[in-house]
Design an enzyme around this catalytic site. Structure first.
Site, mmCIF file in Angstrom:
data_model
loop_
_atom_site.group_PDB
_atom_site.id
_atom_site.type_symbol
_atom_site.label_atom_id
_atom_site.label_comp_id
_atom_site.label_asym_id
_atom_site.label_seq_id
_atom_site.Cartn_x
_atom_site.Cartn_y
_atom_site.Cartn_z
ATOM 1 N N THR A 131 0.783 -1.127 0.015
ATOM 2 C CA THR A 131 -0.113 0.036 0.131
ATOM 3 C C THR A 131 0.737 1.366 0.066
ATOM 4 O O THR A 131 2.110 1.158 0.384
ATOM 5 C CB THR A 131 -0.886 0.054 1.147
ATOM 6 O OG1 THR A 131 -1.413 1.396 1.452
ATOM 7 C CG2 THR A 131 0.099 -0.241 2.563
ATOM 8 N N ASP A 132 0.409 2.327 -0.414
ATOM 9 C CA ASP A 132 0.933 3.589 -0.261
ATOM 10 C C ASP A 132 1.004 4.253 0.871
ATOM 11 O O ASP A 132 1.866 4.968 1.276
ATOM 12 C CB ASP A 132 0.349 4.639 -1.480
ATOM 13 C CG ASP A 132 -1.028 5.039 -0.958
ATOM 14 O OD1 ASP A 132 -1.585 4.374 -0.130
ATOM 15 O OD2 ASP A 132 -1.755 5.887 -1.720
ATOM 16 N N GLU A 133 0.385 3.511 1.861
ATOM 17 C CA GLU A 133 0.226 4.289 3.439
ATOM 18 C C GLU A 133 1.354 3.877 4.026
ATOM 19 O O GLU A 133 1.799 4.492 5.008
ATOM 20 C CB GLU A 133 -1.008 3.551 3.934
ATOM 21 C CG GLU A 133 -2.295 3.869 3.438
ATOM 22 C CD GLU A 133 -3.632 3.269 4.113
ATOM 23 O OE1 GLU A 133 -3.441 3.301 5.343
ATOM 24 O OE2 GLU A 133 -4.478 3.260 3.481
ATOM 25 N N TYR A 156 -1.856 -0.531 11.018
ATOM 26 C CA TYR A 156 -1.990 -1.114 9.605
ATOM 27 C C TYR A 156 -0.533 -0.915 8.719
ATOM 28 O O TYR A 156 -0.052 -1.919 8.197
ATOM 29 C CB TYR A 156 -3.244 -0.619 8.973
ATOM 30 C CG TYR A 156 -3.252 -0.961 7.493
ATOM 31 C CD1 TYR A 156 -3.174 -2.235 7.130
ATOM 32 C CD2 TYR A 156 -3.187 -0.110 6.520
ATOM 33 C CE1 TYR A 156 -3.282 -2.806 5.680
ATOM 34 C CE2 TYR A 156 -3.193 -0.300 5.275
ATOM 35 C CZ TYR A 156 -3.229 -1.565 4.734
ATOM 36 O OH TYR A 156 -3.276 -2.067 3.224
ATOM 37 N N LYS A 160 2.443 -3.282 7.256
ATOM 38 C CA LYS A 160 2.677 -3.434 5.887
ATOM 39 C C LYS A 160 4.109 -3.224 5.531
ATOM 40 O O LYS A 160 4.804 -3.720 4.786
ATOM 41 C CB LYS A 160 1.621 -2.837 5.103
ATOM 42 C CG LYS A 160 0.220 -3.249 5.093
ATOM 43 C CD LYS A 160 -0.092 -4.296 4.150
ATOM 44 C CE LYS A 160 0.161 -4.816 3.015
ATOM 45 N NZ LYS A 160 -0.336 -5.951 2.391
HETATM 46 P P1 NAD Z 1 -9.583 -7.426 2.405
HETATM 47 O O1 NAD Z 1 -9.526 -7.057 3.733
HETATM 48 O O2 NAD Z 1 -10.712 -7.109 1.531
HETATM 49 O O3 NAD Z 1 -9.031 -9.027 1.813
HETATM 50 C C1 NAD Z 1 -8.250 -9.628 2.683
HETATM 51 C C2 NAD Z 1 -8.056 -11.097 2.553
HETATM 52 O O4 NAD Z 1 -7.070 -11.791 3.248
HETATM 53 C C3 NAD Z 1 -9.540 -11.592 3.146
HETATM 54 O O5 NAD Z 1 -10.034 -12.455 2.067
HETATM 55 C C4 NAD Z 1 -9.040 -12.364 4.334
HETATM 56 O O6 NAD Z 1 -9.803 -13.425 4.692
HETATM 57 C C5 NAD Z 1 -7.610 -12.914 3.830
HETATM 58 N N1 NAD Z 1 -6.803 -13.134 5.081
HETATM 59 C C6 NAD Z 1 -6.609 -12.262 5.968
HETATM 60 N N2 NAD Z 1 -5.809 -12.990 6.892
HETATM 61 C C7 NAD Z 1 -5.516 -14.040 6.441
HETATM 62 C C8 NAD Z 1 -4.579 -15.189 6.746
HETATM 63 N N3 NAD Z 1 -3.939 -15.034 8.098
HETATM 64 N N4 NAD Z 1 -4.260 -16.122 6.054
HETATM 65 C C9 NAD Z 1 -5.188 -16.366 4.773
HETATM 66 N N5 NAD Z 1 -6.081 -15.333 4.391
HETATM 67 C C10 NAD Z 1 -6.210 -14.377 5.356
HETATM 68 O O7 NAD Z 1 -8.281 -6.613 1.677
HETATM 69 P P2 NAD Z 1 -8.277 -5.866 0.233
HETATM 70 O O8 NAD Z 1 -8.431 -4.703 0.352
HETATM 71 O O9 NAD Z 1 -8.637 -6.736 -0.747
HETATM 72 O O10 NAD Z 1 -6.360 -5.738 0.354
HETATM 73 C C11 NAD Z 1 -5.712 -6.973 -0.404
HETATM 74 C C12 NAD Z 1 -4.296 -6.576 -0.239
HETATM 75 O O11 NAD Z 1 -3.748 -5.483 -1.233
HETATM 76 C C13 NAD Z 1 -3.625 -6.299 1.152
HETATM 77 O O12 NAD Z 1 -2.589 -6.760 1.180
HETATM 78 C C14 NAD Z 1 -4.005 -4.597 1.435
HETATM 79 O O13 NAD Z 1 -2.975 -4.164 2.386
HETATM 80 C C15 NAD Z 1 -3.496 -4.494 -0.154
HETATM 81 N N6 NAD Z 1 -3.854 -2.878 -0.424
HETATM 82 C C16 NAD Z 1 -5.197 -2.539 -0.276
HETATM 83 C C17 NAD Z 1 -5.620 -1.369 -0.832
HETATM 84 C C18 NAD Z 1 -7.238 -0.852 -0.627
HETATM 85 O O14 NAD Z 1 -7.558 0.112 -1.037
HETATM 86 N N7 NAD Z 1 -8.010 -1.890 -0.158
HETATM 87 C C19 NAD Z 1 -4.588 -0.393 -1.345
HETATM 88 C C20 NAD Z 1 -3.453 -1.009 -1.610
HETATM 89 C C21 NAD Z 1 -2.981 -2.047 -1.140
HETATM 90 P P1 TYD Z 2 -10.841 3.865 4.429
HETATM 91 O O1 TYD Z 2 -11.771 3.399 3.383
HETATM 92 O O2 TYD Z 2 -10.845 3.216 5.788
HETATM 93 O O3 TYD Z 2 -9.206 3.819 3.741
HETATM 94 P P2 TYD Z 2 -7.849 4.359 4.210
HETATM 95 O O4 TYD Z 2 -7.929 4.759 5.614
HETATM 96 O O5 TYD Z 2 -7.076 3.113 4.223
HETATM 97 O O6 TYD Z 2 -7.393 5.394 3.357
HETATM 98 O O7 TYD Z 2 -11.071 5.561 4.603
HETATM 99 C C1 TYD Z 2 -10.743 6.499 3.389
HETATM 100 C C2 TYD Z 2 -10.770 7.891 4.179
HETATM 101 O O8 TYD Z 2 -12.122 7.939 4.682
HETATM 102 C C3 TYD Z 2 -9.891 8.219 5.350
HETATM 103 O O9 TYD Z 2 -9.298 9.551 5.253
HETATM 104 C C4 TYD Z 2 -10.944 8.111 6.701
HETATM 105 C C5 TYD Z 2 -12.117 8.370 6.172
HETATM 106 N N1 TYD Z 2 -13.266 7.768 6.803
HETATM 107 C C6 TYD Z 2 -14.292 8.619 7.173
HETATM 108 O O10 TYD Z 2 -14.241 9.724 7.214
HETATM 109 N N2 TYD Z 2 -15.350 8.041 7.814
HETATM 110 C C7 TYD Z 2 -15.643 6.537 7.865
HETATM 111 O O11 TYD Z 2 -16.301 6.160 8.527
HETATM 112 C C8 TYD Z 2 -14.436 5.763 7.167
HETATM 113 C C9 TYD Z 2 -14.338 4.196 7.287
HETATM 114 C C10 TYD Z 2 -13.281 6.505 6.637
#
Ligand code: NAD
Ligand code: TYD
Length: 348
Positions: A131-133, A156, A160
């Site tokens: 992630t970019d975070e 988080y 990561k």
């Molecule tokens: P998500 O939470 O929707 O899915 C995560 C999946 O991992 C789930 O299906 C969960 O059951 C599985 N999981 C969790 N713990 C596990 C374990 N111990 N063993 C096996 N499986 C397990 O997450 P997402 O949003 O799909 O993110 C996927 C990846 O992409 C993550 O690594 C996250 O850090 C990265 N990412 C997410 C975003 C975003 O905006 N969602 C952006 C950049 C990077």
């Molecule tokens: P989120 O979807 O949790 O992603 P991330 O924190 O990984 O960027 O949140 C996106 C943005 O929205 C973040 O600045 C937090 C804000 N946010 C709210 O204002 N209210 C909410 O209930 C949630 C879940 C997020």
């Protein structure tokens, strides 16, 4: 021909990656492992579940013996690692779970890949999705580049960041072939309604308050999830071993502006008078340590590997809202489980 292990394929991004790979590469074997936490949902994978090149195994990435068995049984030569605990708010209340899954789980997979591939690393690849975070928070200007120093601020992003470091350490120390990508916020179908966009769509549907943290001025860069899956495909097949690529949409929105777009579109779709959904906006206590701005520069990926987003945000958000409205049952099933308990605790 490849035997690809995709981890976390029942989650939001993972299910789009699994669907893309299963459909695009009939000659590959795609093994999806996921331990189906609250965020994992096999309903997301209905369209591929009977495909001959696809296999789902319920497995925990921290379970060393099970991971070893899976590598051996399927002759895994490629890992696309997405499994993680992914929600910042949950990491604030439960940081240990994040360290366990995101750090120890990644280490378990890395070590098994090293052991399985130690005699011959050719044609092998460990691709870690991050992630970019990990880069922390930006001020009003500037972008995250691939060589921006890590400065994670939440449990988080700290977990990561740690996993990214382990991946690079396995490359430097043991010669494991790795790729790392750091992506901005994803949005689109199948996202668990704890994240901003599906949470707000669901709350508007149910005429519940829209909890905006702080003043709503935090900025995120949003990318349509299918474009992220396409980028993962491109990086896996064309990326240079050991490299990192940033993935983003060049699409920055302050939370409040984004929320207003969602409110407007929802009024349209639900045929309600303009301004109806915006009345639900409720400013609540800010998230602890809330990062102010993320903005990613993905020009390296564009220039070196030719990837760019296919969808403009205006189009992507309408497609996203349409998907949730067409899949009310999907949402209904999610919010009828433990979700209520989480929601009440998080939003009091
Ligand atoms: P998500 O939470 O929707 O899915 C995560 C999946 O991992 C789930 O299906 C969960 O059951 C599985 N999981 C969790 N713990 C596990 C374990 N111990 N063993 C096996 N499986 C397990 O997450 P997402 O949003 O799909 O993110 C996927 C990846 O992409 C993550 O690594 C996250 O850090 C990265 N990412 C997410 C975003 C975003 O905006 N969602 C952006 C950049 C990077
Ligand atoms: P989120 O979807 O949790 O992603 P991330 O924190 O990984 O960027 O949140 C996106 C943005 O929205 C973040 O600045 C937090 C804000 N946010 C709210 O204002 N209210 C909410 O209930 C949630 C879940 C997020």
């Amino acid at each position: 021909m490849k035997n690809i292990l995709i981890t976390g394929g029942a989650g939001f991004i993972g299910c789009h990656v699994v669907k893309l790979f299963v459909e695009k590469y009939p000659d590959y074997t795609i093994v999806n492992i996921d331990n189906l936490t609250y965020a994992g949902n096999l309903e997301n994978l209905k369209v591929v579940e009977t495909a001959p090149n696809y296999k789902f195994i319920k497995a925990d990435i921290c379970d060393r013996a099970h991971i070893k068995e899976i590598f051996e049984t399927y002759g895994i030569d490629t890992v696309v690692h997405l499994a993680a605990e992914s929600h910042v708010d949950r990491s604030i209340t439960n940081p240990f779970e994040f360290a366990q899954t995101n750090i120890m789980g990644t280490l378990t997979l890395l070590n098994q890949a090293k052991e399985s591939w130690k005699d011959d690393m050719t044609g092998k690849m460990f691709y870690h999705i991050s992630t970019d975070e990990v880069f922390g928070s930006l001020g009003d200007s500037g972008y995250f580049l691939e060589d921006t120093s890590y400065d994670p601020q939440s449990p988080y992003s700290a977990s990561k960041a740690s996993s990214d470091h382990f991946v690079r350490a396995y490359h430097n120390t043991y010669g494991l072939p790795v790729l790392v990508t750091n992506c901005s916020n994803n949005y689109g179908p199948n996202q668990f309604p704890e994240k901003l966009i599906p949470l707000f769509i669901n709350n508007i549907l149910n005429e519940k308050p829209l909890p905006v943290y702080g003043a709503g001025l935090n900025i995120r860069d949003w990318l349509y999830v299918v474009d992220h899956a396409r980028a993962i495909d491109v990086v896996l097949h064309k990326g240079k071993v050991g490299e990192t690529y940033n993935i983003g949409g060049f699409n920055e929105w302050s939370n409040i502006d984004l929320i207003k777009v969602i409110c407007r579109e929802m009024d349209n779709k639900l045929q309600k008078p303009a301004g109806t959904s915006e009345k639900l906006i409720s400013y609540v206590t800010d998230r602890a340590g809330h990062d102010m701005r993320y903005a990613i520069d993905s020009s390296k990926l564009k220039e070196e590997l030719g990837w760019e987003p296919s969808l403009q945000f205006e189009e992507g958000i309408v497609k996203t809202i349409d998907w949730y409205l067409d899949n009310l049952d999907w949402m209904e099933r999610i919010v009828s489980g433990d979700y209520q308990e989480y929601y009440n605790k998080q939003y009091k």
